[in-house]
Design an enzyme around this catalytic site. Structure first.
Site, mmCIF file in Angstrom:
data_model
loop_
_atom_site.group_PDB
_atom_site.id
_atom_site.type_symbol
_atom_site.label_atom_id
_atom_site.label_comp_id
_atom_site.label_asym_id
_atom_site.label_seq_id
_atom_site.Cartn_x
_atom_site.Cartn_y
_atom_site.Cartn_z
ATOM 1 N N CYS A 146 0.821 -1.213 0.000
ATOM 2 C CA CYS A 146 0.000 0.000 0.000
ATOM 3 C C CYS A 146 0.854 1.262 0.000
ATOM 4 C CB CYS A 146 -0.945 0.005 1.195
ATOM 5 S SG CYS A 146 -0.132 -0.028 2.802
ATOM 6 N N HIS A 148 18.932 0.024 0.286
ATOM 7 C CA HIS A 148 17.513 0.391 0.293
ATOM 8 C C HIS A 148 16.635 -0.833 0.569
ATOM 9 C CE1 HIS A 148 13.844 2.543 -0.756
ATOM 10 N NE2 HIS A 148 13.503 1.487 -1.486
ATOM 11 N N GLU A 152 7.486 -1.067 11.339
ATOM 12 C CA GLU A 152 6.283 -1.892 11.170
ATOM 13 C C GLU A 152 6.656 -3.311 10.740
ATOM 14 O OE1 GLU A 152 4.498 -2.776 8.083
ATOM 15 O OE2 GLU A 152 5.359 -1.497 6.543
#
Length: 464
Positions: A50, A101, A116
């Protein structure tokens, strides 16, 4: 070969852009097949969540800019954009910057919610998906395994994200702004996935007493509803419940709008001006954006939660620094692995030359000792192989140590490889032409590349 990553995330692209670029699981599979069929692309991975859409690839193109343009064009076509429409919405990372990254993402350090947990599972799923489509080779396999290790270590060894605000807590905060108190509020969860469960759990802790769950698979709706003592409904019952609930949490994987404006218009006629609060956590969005224009309806999407979810300490403090140290450590390990891959042709040639000498000697022994039986020959073969391995261990380890000790960009790597080959009597060795040519012609050293990119690390042509 070169490693590169092209993508976008919640920091630089709004949900209206990300939802068009997003990939469903079936779309990801088709995308992987198309990517590895693309000239110059040998390995690929698609990560779509998302908050981000990224393509990680290994390119055989000598012109890395050309490879990056291919990936940008690929994403643009998938989203139905003209290439120029994505200007400013995509980032590109090369070499070790791409590795770093990926590690930051897996560790939850590049997420809207610092630390998260869900992203690690999403990285793992993207990896498995690429494996199933045979889009992963030795380079991405090594990097993605390391990325999963990084994510696990950050979660096990640091406190990152333990006290951070969650999407659920953000929903609670917004709910309080609208209703004042959440006591007695009725929640409708559309989609029975992990994120829906987490948000509903936080709302329940703050007083929401009734939970209704709708899901495409009714059995899954029943499971989540049971966990909260609620009820499960089928999708065709959503319209009726919109008249009765106070809060709607929607997080499905549908590629289209699930809640239409007309459905909500019909519902609010029977609500006596009671507020209706929507939180659309899906990308692509589940709720028609025009729903937010209706009277007494409050609609928030994942981007609207961003300001609510900002951490007060800015960067997570000491746990953040500890997590970054883990990322740096593992990135250095990958750099070492890349550098050792550059001398594989020399090591292979050295082993091949010793094996050739061993085999000739053994065959000569067979001719001079024709009476030897199969068992005796097997013993001699095994002993000579063991002897060769022992003889080669020291030189190979020494070669690796010398190679890894040298400073990247300070010496002509191609010339060094040729020198080592000559010293070992491997004048016949054929080093990768494009690799050596790039280094011998001085087109771009690693140091020059780093300077050009403002200090970022590139994986040179000999590093893969």
């Amino acid at each position: 070969m070169q490693l590169l990553l092209v993508g976008t995330n919640h920091e630089i692209a709004p949900v209206s852009i990300r939802e068009r670029l997003s990939f469903s699981k079936s779309e990801s599979k088709r995308a992987l097949a198309a990517l590895i069929a693309t000239s110059g692309i040998s390995e690929a991975l698609v990560l779509s969540t998302c908050n981000r859409v990224e393509v990680l690839a290994v390119s055989n193109d000598n012109d890395i800019d050309s490879a990056a343009v291919k990936l940008c064009g690929f994403l643009a076509r998938h989203g139905g954009f003209e290439d120029s429409e994505l200007d400013g919405y995509l980032y590109t990372y090369l070499g070790l910057k791409a590795v770093e990254h990926v590690f930051l993402v897996a560790a939850g350090l590049d997420s809207m919610i610092l630390g998260e947990d869900q992203i690690l599972g999403q990285v793992r799923s993207a990896y498995v998906n690429a494996l199933e489509e045979k889009a992963v080779g030795p380079v991405l396999d090594h990097i993605l395994r390391k990325a999963i290790q990084v994510g696990k270590r950050v979660r096990n060894e640091t406190e990152i994200g333990r006290d951070g605000i969650s999407v659920g807590r953000a929903a609670v905060e917004l709910g309080r702004r609208i209703f004042g108190s959440l006591a007695g509020r009725v929640v409708l969860a559309i989609g029975a996935g992990e994120i829906s469960e987490l948000v509903v759990r936080d709302l329940a802790r703050q007083g929401a007493t009734s939970v209704v769950v709708a899901n495409r698979t009714y059995e899954k709706a029943c499971e989540l509803a049971k966990a909260f003592g609620g009820i499960a409904i089928r999708f065709d019952g959503i319209r009726d419940w919109l008249e009765r609930v106070d809060i709607v949490i929607s997080s499905t994987g549908a590629p289209h709008i699930v809640i239409k404006k007309s459905q909500v218009e019909g519902a609010i006629r029977h609500r006596n001006e009671r507020a209706l609060f929507f939180i659309d956590l899906a990308v692509p969005r589940d709720v028609d954006p025009d729903v937010g224009k209706l009277p007494n309806v409050f609609l928030y999407n994942i981007d609207d939660l961003k300001t609510v979810m900002q951490r007060s300490d800015g960067n997570g403090g000491q746990p953040f620094l500890q997590a970054r140290a883990i990322v740096a450590e593992k990135t250095e390990e990958v750099e070492m692995w890349f550098r050792e891959r550059a001398i594989i042709p020399v090591i292979s040639a050295l082993r091949g030359r010793f094996e050739e000498i061993r085999r000739e000697a053994v065959e000569e022994a067979w001719r001079k000792l024709p009476h030897l039986g199969i068992k005796e020959k097997e013993i001699i073969n095994a002993v000579t192989i063991s002897m060769i391995n022992k003889l080669l261990h020291g030189p190979i380890m020494g070669l690796k140590n010398i190679w890894n000790a040298k400073s990247p960009g300070k010496e002509d790597e191609g010339a060094l490889l040729h020198l080592v080959a000559r010293l070992l009597g491997l004048n016949h060795i054929h080093l990768d032409g494009p690799q050596v040519k790039k280094l011998e012609t001085g087109v771009e050293t690693m140091e020059e590349a780093k300077e050009k990119e403002g200090g970022s690390h590139w994986i040179s042509a000999t590093s893969l």
